[in-house]
Scaffold this motif. Structure first.
Motif, mmCIF file in Angstrom:
data_model
loop_
_atom_site.group_PDB
_atom_site.id
_atom_site.type_symbol
_atom_site.label_atom_id
_atom_site.label_comp_id
_atom_site.label_asym_id
_atom_site.label_seq_id
_atom_site.Cartn_x
_atom_site.Cartn_y
_atom_site.Cartn_z
ATOM 1 N N ASP A 13 1.749 -3.746 4.734
ATOM 2 C CA ASP A 13 0.767 -2.714 5.075
ATOM 3 C C ASP A 13 1.300 -1.751 6.130
ATOM 4 O OD1 ASP A 13 -1.737 -1.380 5.106
ATOM 5 O OD2 ASP A 13 -2.260 -2.449 6.930
ATOM 6 N N HIS A 22 0.839 -1.194 0.000
ATOM 7 C CA HIS A 22 0.000 0.000 0.000
ATOM 8 C C HIS A 22 0.878 1.249 0.000
ATOM 9 C CE1 HIS A 22 -3.708 -2.199 0.444
ATOM 10 N NE2 HIS A 22 -3.207 -2.873 1.476
ATOM 11 N N THR A 38 -1.397 0.284 -4.264
ATOM 12 C CA THR A 38 -2.415 1.328 -4.202
ATOM 13 C C THR A 38 -1.709 2.678 -4.140
ATOM 14 O OG1 THR A 38 -2.498 1.241 -1.771
ATOM 15 C CG2 THR A 38 -4.053 -0.156 -2.985
ATOM 16 N N TYR A 55 -8.091 -1.125 6.548
ATOM 17 C CA TYR A 55 -7.348 -1.919 5.570
ATOM 18 C C TYR A 55 -7.116 -3.338 6.075
ATOM 19 C CZ TYR A 55 -6.065 1.824 2.284
ATOM 20 O OH TYR A 55 -6.094 2.816 1.338
ATOM 21 N N LYS A 96 -9.673 -5.931 4.899
ATOM 22 C CA LYS A 96 -9.552 -6.062 3.449
ATOM 23 C C LYS A 96 -8.314 -6.882 3.086
ATOM 24 C CE LYS A 96 -11.710 -1.522 2.594
ATOM 25 N NZ LYS A 96 -12.845 -1.903 1.744
ATOM 26 N N ASN A 97 -7.219 -6.629 3.788
ATOM 27 C CA ASN A 97 -5.995 -7.403 3.548
ATOM 28 C C ASN A 97 -6.210 -8.887 3.829
ATOM 29 O OD1 ASN A 97 -4.446 -5.129 2.826
ATOM 30 N ND2 ASN A 97 -3.835 -4.747 4.949
ATOM 31 N N TYR A 133 -6.824 4.535 -4.762
ATOM 32 C CA TYR A 133 -7.777 4.277 -3.681
ATOM 33 C C TYR A 133 -8.774 5.415 -3.487
ATOM 34 C CZ TYR A 133 -4.549 7.122 -0.815
ATOM 35 O OH TYR A 133 -3.756 8.126 -0.310
ATOM 36 N N GLU A 174 -10.018 -3.820 -2.584
ATOM 37 C CA GLU A 174 -10.496 -5.175 -2.331
ATOM 38 C C GLU A 174 -11.447 -5.623 -3.431
ATOM 39 O OE1 GLU A 174 -12.921 -7.834 0.998
ATOM 40 O OE2 GLU A 174 -12.748 -5.662 1.230
#
Length: 322
Positions: free
Chosen positions: A211, A147, A171, A217, A220-221, A192, A198
């Motif tokens: 991350d 990210h 992202t 997040y 989602k990860n 994003y 996601e």
């Protein structure tokens, strides 16, 4: 010497140049005259009063990475000599004309590298190599997501993952940054601010995720990770408290880990420097890996460097020149 000092916790304006004594040289250290220093997000956290320096480290001079020339060598240091060009990871005190650094945290600067380029490498290389390749165990052909791909950590992670033949996802927070991260080796990019990452990528597809966001997040990860996937957390800018579905973790056999670098032992940092010298330095020497420079400021303008860092309106590394 002159140094950039945090006069009190607060905004960028609290950074002021003051005169300080040149650091005492320990027997296992080298004294470096600093030509350039990297600016990193932890410097901002320290300035705000949220990330204190480790005990025994200069408390009010930020800076975690430098590049310069060795001017003195401690009696027990056998690795370097006066005149050597080095880049170094420091626990603090990098925003200064001189810094004393343990020998094991230094790496020789290749001839093809400027001090400005070298100053933007140690903090990100140490962080990415350990967390992506040692903790995350990223290997050839795996799918890797980082990210914030346009920042210092992100741009380093993208390049190294690509150079080691992983499929790179990232992202970014702007359309102007899409071209930048693609040039570094990212194949799959989501802005994003326009799309949900996601939803954009199939759930259960990522082998390793790096991350620094945390917060929303996190779930989602977890959803994006494949079976035996590895989530490596190195910051929690959006929030440190999250919820974890343990059933999902068990079903996917997810490996959850994370680390910080600043408070690790000198022996650990030496081992990490050796690993980088062996695995990454050859890529630097051939020009395959480079430091993308966003902007270079005089150390006297450190406050403006911090303002740019906080704006996030940049791609690559921000550097202070001495």
């Amino acid at each position: 010497m002159q140094a950039v000092v945090i006069t009190e916790p607060g905004g960028p304006e609290v950074l002021q140049v003051q005169e300080r004594t040149i650091p005492f040289l320990g027997k296992d250290e080298v004294l470096i005259t600093v030509h350039a220093a990297g600016v990193n997000r932890p410097d901002v956290f320290q300035r705000r009063g949220n990330y204190p320096a480790p005990v025994g480290t200069v408390a009010d001079i930020p800076g975690l990475e430098v590049a310069g020339v060795v001017v003195a060598v401690g009696e027990d240091c056998r690795s370097f000599e006066a005149g050597d060009r080095v880049m170094a990871l420091v626990a603090g005190g990098g925003y200064a004309q001189y810094v004393a650094v343990d020998c094991g945290s230094c790496i020789r600067i290749p001839d093809n590298l400027s001090f400005t380029e070298a100053a933007g490498m140690p903090e990100t290389l140490f962080t990415v190599w350990h967390n992506v390749f040692e903790r995350g165990r990223l290997t050839r052909g795996e799918r890797f997501l980082v990210h914030g791909g346009a920042g210092g950590i992100g741009s380093t992670a993208i390049q190294l993952a690509h150079l080691f033949a992983a499929e790179v996802f990232t992202t970014v927070g702007g359309t102007d940054k899409v071209t930048f991260v693609r040039s570094l080796g990212a194949s799959h990019i989501v802005n994003y601010k326009e799309s949900d990452f996601e939803e954009s990528w199939n759930s259960g597809s990522m082998d390793v995720i790096l991350d620094s966001i945390g917060g929303t997040y996190f779930e989602k990860n977890i959803n994006l990770l494949a079976e035996e996937g590895r989530l490596v957390v190195i910051n929690a800018m959006q929030g440190a408290k999250v919820e974890l579905n343990l059933i999902k973790m068990m079903q996917k056999r997810i490996h959850l880990t994370g680390s910080t670098l600043r408070n690790r032992s000198l022996e650990f940092k030496k081992q990490l420097a050796d690993a980088i010298s062996q695995n990454v330095l050859p890529l630097i020497e051939t020009g395959a890996y480079k430091t993308p420079i966003a902007e270079v400021f005089s150390y006297k303008d450190a406050r403006y460097a911090h303002e740019l860092m906080e704006s996030r309106a940049f791609s690559g590394k921000i550097i202070l020149a001495f």
